[in-house]
Design a protein around this motif. Structure first.
Motif, PDB file in Angstrom:
ATOM      1  N   GLN A  45       0.825  -1.226  -0.161  1.00  0.00           N
ATOM      2  CA  GLN A  45      -0.042   0.096   0.066  1.00  0.00           C
ATOM      3  C   GLN A  45       0.821   1.303   0.169  1.00  0.00           C
ATOM      4  OE1 GLN A  45      -2.334   0.353   3.303  1.00  0.00           O
ATOM      5  NE2 GLN A  45      -3.699   2.077   2.602  1.00  0.00           N
ATOM      6  N   MET A  46       1.940   1.189   0.857  1.00  0.00           N
ATOM      7  CA  MET A  46       2.662   2.431   0.827  1.00  0.00           C
ATOM      8  C   MET A  46       4.058   2.193   0.378  1.00  0.00           C
ATOM      9  SD  MET A  46       0.591   4.612   2.599  1.00  0.00           S
ATOM     10  CE  MET A  46       1.877   5.858   2.858  1.00  0.00           C
ATOM     11  N   LEU A  47       4.433   0.956  -0.282  1.00  0.00           N
ATOM     12  CA  LEU A  47       5.708   0.771  -0.516  1.00  0.00           C
ATOM     13  C   LEU A  47       5.928   0.891  -2.086  1.00  0.00           C
ATOM     14  CD1 LEU A  47       8.534  -0.651   0.189  1.00  0.00           C
ATOM     15  CD2 LEU A  47       7.379  -3.023  -0.746  1.00  0.00           C
ATOM     16  N   ASP A  48       7.045   1.366  -2.393  1.00  0.00           N
ATOM     17  CA  ASP A  48       7.805   1.705  -3.763  1.00  0.00           C
ATOM     18  C   ASP A  48       8.571   0.392  -3.969  1.00  0.00           C
ATOM     19  OD1 ASP A  48       9.022   2.053  -5.956  1.00  0.00           O
ATOM     20  OD2 ASP A  48       9.552   4.119  -5.803  1.00  0.00           O
ATOM     21  N   HIS A  49       7.938  -0.538  -4.399  1.00  0.00           N
ATOM     22  CA  HIS A  49       8.676  -1.837  -4.585  1.00  0.00           C
ATOM     23  C   HIS A  49      10.025  -1.495  -5.529  1.00  0.00           C
ATOM     24  CE1 HIS A  49       4.759  -3.511  -3.961  1.00  0.00           C
ATOM     25  NE2 HIS A  49       5.423  -4.576  -3.310  1.00  0.00           N
ATOM     26  N   LYS A  50      10.198  -0.886  -6.665  1.00  0.00           N
ATOM     27  CA  LYS A  50      11.472  -0.615  -7.249  1.00  0.00           C
ATOM     28  C   LYS A  50      12.325  -0.118  -6.279  1.00  0.00           C
ATOM     29  CE  LYS A  50      13.264   1.133 -11.460  1.00  0.00           C
ATOM     30  NZ  LYS A  50      14.335  -0.035 -11.524  1.00  0.00           N
ATOM     31  N   SER A  51      12.067   1.115  -5.624  1.00  0.00           N
ATOM     32  CA  SER A  51      12.924   1.568  -4.822  1.00  0.00           C
ATOM     33  C   SER A  51      13.439   0.645  -3.927  1.00  0.00           C
ATOM     34  CB  SER A  51      12.431   2.962  -4.070  1.00  0.00           C
ATOM     35  OG  SER A  51      12.077   4.072  -5.153  1.00  0.00           O
ATOM     36  N   TYR A  52      12.533  -0.291  -3.269  1.00  0.00           N
ATOM     37  CA  TYR A  52      13.224  -1.086  -1.999  1.00  0.00           C
ATOM     38  C   TYR A  52      14.194  -2.332  -2.765  1.00  0.00           C
ATOM     39  CZ  TYR A  52      12.811  -5.064   1.067  1.00  0.00           C
ATOM     40  OH  TYR A  52      12.925  -6.201   1.859  1.00  0.00           O
ATOM     41  N   TYR A  53      13.877  -2.510  -3.916  1.00  0.00           N
ATOM     42  CA  TYR A  53      14.917  -3.671  -4.480  1.00  0.00           C
ATOM     43  C   TYR A  53      16.213  -2.903  -4.985  1.00  0.00           C
ATOM     44  CZ  TYR A  53      11.393  -7.074  -3.803  1.00  0.00           C
ATOM     45  OH  TYR A  53      10.521  -7.951  -3.307  1.00  0.00           O
ATOM     46  N   ASP A  54      15.856  -1.764  -5.412  1.00  0.00           N
ATOM     47  CA  ASP A  54      16.997  -0.889  -5.792  1.00  0.00           C
ATOM     48  C   ASP A  54      18.053  -0.778  -4.702  1.00  0.00           C
ATOM     49  OD1 ASP A  54      16.606  -0.648  -8.524  1.00  0.00           O
ATOM     50  OD2 ASP A  54      15.824   1.134  -8.325  1.00  0.00           O
ATOM     51  N   ALA A  55      17.439  -0.492  -3.545  1.00  0.00           N
ATOM     52  CA  ALA A  55      18.181  -0.207  -2.350  1.00  0.00           C
ATOM     53  C   ALA A  55      18.898  -1.597  -2.173  1.00  0.00           C
ATOM     54  CB  ALA A  55      17.304   0.038  -1.311  1.00  0.00           C
ATOM     55  N   MET A  56      18.181  -2.905  -2.532  1.00  0.00           N
ATOM     56  CA  MET A  56      18.886  -3.993  -1.963  1.00  0.00           C
ATOM     57  C   MET A  56      20.054  -4.404  -3.056  1.00  0.00           C
ATOM     58  SD  MET A  56      15.765  -6.672  -0.885  1.00  0.00           S
ATOM     59  CE  MET A  56      17.055  -8.041  -0.653  1.00  0.00           C
ATOM     60  N   VAL A 267       6.485  -9.482  -5.419  1.00  0.00           N
ATOM     61  CA  VAL A 267       6.989 -10.139  -4.233  1.00  0.00           C
ATOM     62  C   VAL A 267       7.054  -8.763  -3.179  1.00  0.00           C
ATOM     63  CG1 VAL A 267       8.678 -11.273  -3.256  1.00  0.00           C
ATOM     64  CG2 VAL A 267       8.052 -11.868  -5.393  1.00  0.00           C
ATOM     65  N   GLY A 268       6.571  -9.058  -2.105  1.00  0.00           N
ATOM     66  CA  GLY A 268       6.567  -8.207  -0.981  1.00  0.00           C
ATOM     67  C   GLY A 268       8.103  -8.013  -0.310  1.00  0.00           C
ATOM     68  N   PRO A 269       8.066  -7.029   0.504  1.00  0.00           N
ATOM     69  CA  PRO A 269       9.322  -6.841   1.221  1.00  0.00           C
ATOM     70  C   PRO A 269       9.915  -7.805   1.967  1.00  0.00           C
ATOM     71  CG  PRO A 269       7.828  -5.449   2.270  1.00  0.00           C
ATOM     72  CD  PRO A 269       7.097  -5.956   1.132  1.00  0.00           C
ATOM     73  N   VAL A 270       9.142  -8.387   2.861  1.00  0.00           N
ATOM     74  CA  VAL A 270       9.513  -9.569   3.711  1.00  0.00           C
ATOM     75  C   VAL A 270      10.069 -10.911   2.906  1.00  0.00           C
ATOM     76  CG1 VAL A 270       8.874 -11.206   5.572  1.00  0.00           C
ATOM     77  CG2 VAL A 270       8.047  -8.791   5.498  1.00  0.00           C
ATOM     78  N   ILE A 271       9.284 -11.100   1.891  1.00  0.00           N
ATOM     79  CA  ILE A 271       9.743 -12.530   1.174  1.00  0.00           C
ATOM     80  C   ILE A 271      10.944 -12.142   0.233  1.00  0.00           C
ATOM     81  CG2 ILE A 271       9.126 -14.120  -0.532  1.00  0.00           C
ATOM     82  CD1 ILE A 271       7.496 -14.094   2.274  1.00  0.00           C
ATOM     83  N   GLY A 272      10.768 -10.713  -0.258  1.00  0.00           N
ATOM     84  CA  GLY A 272      11.944 -10.103  -1.026  1.00  0.00           C
ATOM     85  C   GLY A 272      13.376 -10.176  -0.248  1.00  0.00           C
TER      86      GLY A 272
END
Length: 292
Positions: A45-56, A267-272
């Motif tokens: 709902q509040m997550l930018d998935h691309k930014s999250y995975y780019d950070a990883m 894929v959500g942040p916890v599983i990701g």
């Protein structure tokens, strides 16, 4: 239809937020931390998935943790004050958190002995859990009693299956899924391990394929071998910021199963945090239980 119980799951299902909202499914949000800041997985709902995975990709290491008994009591008690509860949980083989669920249930039933509180260990996580939730929740919406829905889940949970590949073996190495040597050699050879949810709820590698395109094709062929049932449930393609591979997977499925309902989600942040960016998963309910 007013029902005398509540159907609930957790965010490790990666249940898409739009479906959670459409069907008004209560969800326990699981915690994770990124760059020292704690978050809860709210299904994107509040997550930018691309930014999250780019950070990883840039070196950030998300950390996941299990909820304790007190946290589950906070989720469950307001429901049990009014209604019975069916909680559909992710695999006990992949986390100890279900023990906190059981402890919370035991404690709450002392306070509310008149209530029925059923916990189903799906032996699944992410997409397969979502498919079980969607099918069981359709029974719930149709008015099926709590024990009928719980029995269906118990009797059919091993039909929910997943095949997935990861892009970088270091995330599986970090989680202890493969050895450091295997990760190094696999990365040098561009090997993409294809992982399968086993009968006991654990994750097992069934093949190593060289290159992403071949790995996607292998997953689709393997899914067909395992006999999906697209008439009973949609097929679900999940990706961790890999939209091109997810679309390639969707197209291959549509060619081999014309007319199949195929959902493409994140894929959500916890599983990701455990599988890493670039992961692609193919999830389905089969006509028969998992065979490995």
């Amino acid at each position: 239809m007013a029902l005398d119980y509540v159907f609930m799951t957790d965010s490790d299902s990666d249940l898409p937020f739009h479906l959670k909202e459409q069907y008004d499914i209560p969800v326990v949000y699981m915690p994770y931390a990124l760059n020292g800041k704690e978050y809860f997985d709210d299904l994107g709902q509040m997550l930018d998935h691309k930014s999250y995975y780019d950070a990883m990709r840039e070196g950030a290491v998300p950390v996941t943790s299990a909820l304790n008994e007190a946290a589950y009591i906070e989720y469950f008690e307001p429901i049990l004050k009014k209604k019975d509860l069916l909680f559909v949980a992710f695999s006990s083989k992949l986390s100890c958190t279900i023990q906190a669920v059981y402890a919370a249930r035991e404690q709450l039933l002392k306070s509310y002995p008149e209530r029925t509180f059923i916990v189903v260990d799906t032996l699944s996580i992410s997409g397969p859990q979502t498919l079980l939730v969607l099918k069981a929740h359709s029974m719930y919406r149709a008015g099926a009693p709590i024990r009928e829905v719980a029995d269906w889940l118990e009797n059919n949970k091993l039909r929910a299956q997943a095949l997935f590949m990861v892009d970088d073996l270091k995330y599986l190495k970090r989680g202890g899924r493969i050895s450091p040597m295997a990760a190094t050699v696999g990365s040098m050879l561009d090997l993409k391990p294809v992982i399968y949810e086993a009968q006991d709820g654990s994750l097992q590698a069934i093949q190593k394929v060289r290159g992403r395109k071949k790995a996607v094709a292998y997953m689709v062929d393997k899914m067909l071998e395992f006999a999906p049932d697209p008439e009973e449930s949609p097929l679900l393609v999940l990706h961790a910021d890999s939209p091109e591979d997810a679309e390639r997977c969707r197209l291959l499925i549509s060619q081999k199963l014309p007319g199949a309902d195929i959902l493409v989600e994140n894929v959500g942040p916890v599983i990701g945090a455990h599988c890493g960016p670039g992961t692609v998963a193919l999830c389905y309910i089969g006509t028969k239980p998992r065979c490995m």
